[in-house]
Design a protein around this motif. Structure first.
Motif, PDB file in Angstrom:
ATOM      1  N   ARG A 209      -1.015  19.673 -20.948  1.00 29.28           N
ATOM      2  CA  ARG A 209       0.014  20.109 -20.000  1.00 29.28           C
ATOM      3  C   ARG A 209       0.426  18.977 -19.050  1.00 29.28           C
ATOM      4  O   ARG A 209       1.601  18.857 -18.701  1.00 29.28           O
ATOM      5  CB  ARG A 209      -0.485  21.317 -19.207  1.00 29.28           C
ATOM      6  N   SER A 210      -0.544  18.148 -18.669  1.00 29.40           N
ATOM      7  CA  SER A 210      -0.197  17.034 -17.777  1.00 29.40           C
ATOM      8  C   SER A 210       0.715  16.046 -18.501  1.00 29.40           C
ATOM      9  O   SER A 210       1.680  15.536 -17.919  1.00 29.40           O
ATOM     10  CB  SER A 210      -1.454  16.305 -17.314  1.00 29.40           C
ATOM     11  N   PHE A 211       0.407  15.771 -19.756  1.00 28.73           N
ATOM     12  CA  PHE A 211       1.235  14.825 -20.515  1.00 28.73           C
ATOM     13  C   PHE A 211       2.645  15.394 -20.710  1.00 28.73           C
ATOM     14  O   PHE A 211       3.633  14.679 -20.580  1.00 28.73           O
ATOM     15  CB  PHE A 211       0.567  14.463 -21.855  1.00 28.73           C
ATOM     16  N   GLN A 212       2.722  16.673 -21.028  1.00 25.51           N
ATOM     17  CA  GLN A 212       4.040  17.307 -21.167  1.00 25.51           C
ATOM     18  C   GLN A 212       4.824  17.185 -19.865  1.00 25.51           C
ATOM     19  O   GLN A 212       6.004  16.822 -19.849  1.00 25.51           O
ATOM     20  CB  GLN A 212       3.867  18.788 -21.522  1.00 25.51           C
ATOM     21  N   ALA A 213       4.145  17.446 -18.754  1.00 21.68           N
ATOM     22  CA  ALA A 213       4.808  17.425 -17.451  1.00 21.68           C
ATOM     23  C   ALA A 213       5.350  16.034 -17.124  1.00 21.68           C
ATOM     24  O   ALA A 213       6.486  15.886 -16.661  1.00 21.68           O
ATOM     25  CB  ALA A 213       3.817  17.868 -16.379  1.00 21.68           C
ATOM     26  N   LEU A 214       4.551  15.015 -17.371  1.00 26.68           N
ATOM     27  CA  LEU A 214       4.987  13.648 -17.053  1.00 26.68           C
ATOM     28  C   LEU A 214       6.192  13.275 -17.915  1.00 26.68           C
ATOM     29  O   LEU A 214       7.155  12.668 -17.445  1.00 26.68           O
ATOM     30  CB  LEU A 214       3.840  12.665 -17.292  1.00 26.68           C
ATOM     31  N   ARG A 215       6.132  13.625 -19.185  1.00 31.21           N
ATOM     32  CA  ARG A 215       7.244  13.309 -20.102  1.00 31.21           C
ATOM     33  C   ARG A 215       8.539  13.998 -19.640  1.00 31.21           C
ATOM     34  O   ARG A 215       9.609  13.380 -19.607  1.00 31.21           O
ATOM     35  CB  ARG A 215       6.852  13.795 -21.504  1.00 31.21           C
ATOM     36  N   ILE A 216       8.417  15.242 -19.237  1.00 27.40           N
ATOM     37  CA  ILE A 216       9.602  15.972 -18.773  1.00 27.40           C
ATOM     38  C   ILE A 216      10.184  15.304 -17.532  1.00 27.40           C
ATOM     39  O   ILE A 216      11.394  15.126 -17.412  1.00 27.40           O
ATOM     40  CB  ILE A 216       9.248  17.445 -18.473  1.00 27.40           C
ATOM     41  N   ALA A 217       9.302  14.891 -16.615  1.00 25.11           N
ATOM     42  CA  ALA A 217       9.774  14.260 -15.376  1.00 25.11           C
ATOM     43  C   ALA A 217      10.434  12.917 -15.661  1.00 25.11           C
ATOM     44  O   ALA A 217      11.535  12.633 -15.175  1.00 25.11           O
ATOM     45  CB  ALA A 217       8.600  14.081 -14.417  1.00 25.11           C
ATOM     46  N   VAL A 218       9.777  12.088 -16.475  1.00 27.48           N
ATOM     47  CA  VAL A 218      10.287  10.738 -16.747  1.00 27.48           C
ATOM     48  C   VAL A 218      11.661  10.806 -17.421  1.00 27.48           C
ATOM     49  O   VAL A 218      12.563  10.027 -17.091  1.00 27.48           O
ATOM     50  CB  VAL A 218       9.284   9.960 -17.634  1.00 27.48           C
ATOM     51  N   ASN A 219      11.818  11.731 -18.334  1.00 31.45           N
ATOM     52  CA  ASN A 219      13.076  11.813 -19.085  1.00 31.45           C
ATOM     53  C   ASN A 219      14.071  12.788 -18.456  1.00 31.45           C
ATOM     54  O   ASN A 219      15.118  13.050 -19.046  1.00 31.45           O
ATOM     55  CB  ASN A 219      12.776  12.203 -20.543  1.00 31.45           C
ATOM     56  N   ASP A 220      13.722  13.316 -17.295  1.00 36.35           N
ATOM     57  CA  ASP A 220      14.584  14.256 -16.592  1.00 36.35           C
ATOM     58  C   ASP A 220      15.082  15.328 -17.572  1.00 36.35           C
ATOM     59  O   ASP A 220      16.275  15.648 -17.639  1.00 36.35           O
ATOM     60  CB  ASP A 220      15.771  13.489 -15.967  1.00 36.35           C
TER      61      ASP A 220
END
Ligand code: SAM
Length: 300
Positions: A209-220
């Motif tokens: 879930r943390s990795f998913q969250a970071l990816r979503i944030a980075v790629n807006d």
């Protein structure tokens, strides 16, 4: 784990576009070209396929490869810029748009961007070129090393629905005091040490879930998706369809609610009253398909 991408809901998504042989179709997430090939095989020489991917390497891999009777345009672009892509091509209206969100296996497994918690790679997590600061004002490494504990926790909670967001954020901030956190491997260790034992040994990897969250944030990703739906719909011809495959509940909620609003306020028709999910046969072959949800809407 296989390292080549297996297309999810191929038949369902392509059939769902209800395309005519002379149609103009946008595949907004070309990826490994699984859907695009199927679409192209159904188009004749009056048809057109416009395929985008934010990741240049997806476009490069299929340039000259993806051929059929129809005209093919392969373009490196974020789908949120679909309006300017279509303007440049002088194509005001299209008959179908497909988006199959998220990452493809080639990016995930050993793609060098730190998307996977199973590989030790630099923590960038951008779909496209991480040095393109207009598209990516920050990388995952920036979030982890520079953002406040509270902001990190908000990202993990908001975009990953991570129940231990606060504990993980606290541990990240503690660890970065001694040395910067540079790689996905380091981050996995920090997350694993921050969460309780039962979570560490559960069915889902504790860093998922943390990795998913970071990816979503980075790629807006969420704002891109919202913008994309509005722009795609504006460019649809009458009877044109927009089909979107999502892989987690936050994205699916955005698609579901936006489609409902488009139906209520703009007279569009929701084709999938319930989201289409993978068949038993597909699930047996491709476990990643278990979280896939396909929703389709039509302009009248
Ligand atoms: C699940 S894969 C698509 C797979 C493809 N349908 C196939 O069958 O091979 C998603 C792709 O979309 C790209 N992508 C993700 N977000 C994007 C965006 N906002 N704009 C354009 N491409 C994006 C990723 O780089 C990735 O290659």
């Amino acid at each position: 784990m296989t390292t080549t991408h297996v297309t999810v809901l191929k038949k369902e998504a392509v059939e769902g576009l209800s395309l005519r042989p002379e149609a103009i179709i946008v595949d907004a997430t070309l990826g490994a070209g699984g859907h695009a090939r199927d679409i192209l095989s159904q188009l004749n020489s009056d048809g057109m396929l416009i395929a985008l991917d934010a990741d240049e390497s997806a476009i490069e891999a299929l340039e000259g490869e993806l051929k059929g009777d129809a005209t093919v345009h392969l373009i490196t672009a974020n789908f949120r810029t679909l309006d300017s892509v279509l303007t440049k091509l002088d194509v005001p209206h299209v008959d179908g748009v497909l988006a199959d969100l998220g990452w493809r296996m080639e990016q995930f497994a050993g793609g060098g961007k730190g998307f996977s918690f199973q590989h030790d790679e630099p923590l960038t997590m951008t779909f496209g070129n991480p040095t393109d600061e207009d598209s990516y004002p920050f990388t995952a490494k920036d979030i982890i090393n520079e953002w406040s504990e509270e902001s990190i926790a908000n990202v993990l909670k908001g975009y990953g629905e991570e129940r231990f967001a606060k504990r993980i954020a606290r541990k990240i901030v503690e660890e970065r005091e001694s040395a910067p956190i540079e790689t996905s491997g380091q981050l996995v260790e920090i997350i694993s040490s921050a969460v309780p034992g039962f979570y560490r040994t559960g069915k889902t990897h504790p860093a998922t879930r943390s990795f998913q969250a970071l990816r979503i944030a980075v790629n807006d990703e969420l704002a891109s998706l919202e913008e994309f739906i509005q722009v795609a719909v504006q460019h649809l011809s009458p009877n044109g369809r927009l089909a979107i495959i999502t892989f987690h509940s936050i994205e699916d909620r955005i698609v579901k609610h936006t489609f409902r609003t488009l139906a209520a306020e703009h007279g569009m028709t929701i084709i999938t009253k319930k989201p289409v999910t993978a068949s038993k046969e597909e699930l047996a072959e491709n476990p990643r398909a278990r979280s896939a949800k396909l929703r389709i809407i039509q302009k009248n």
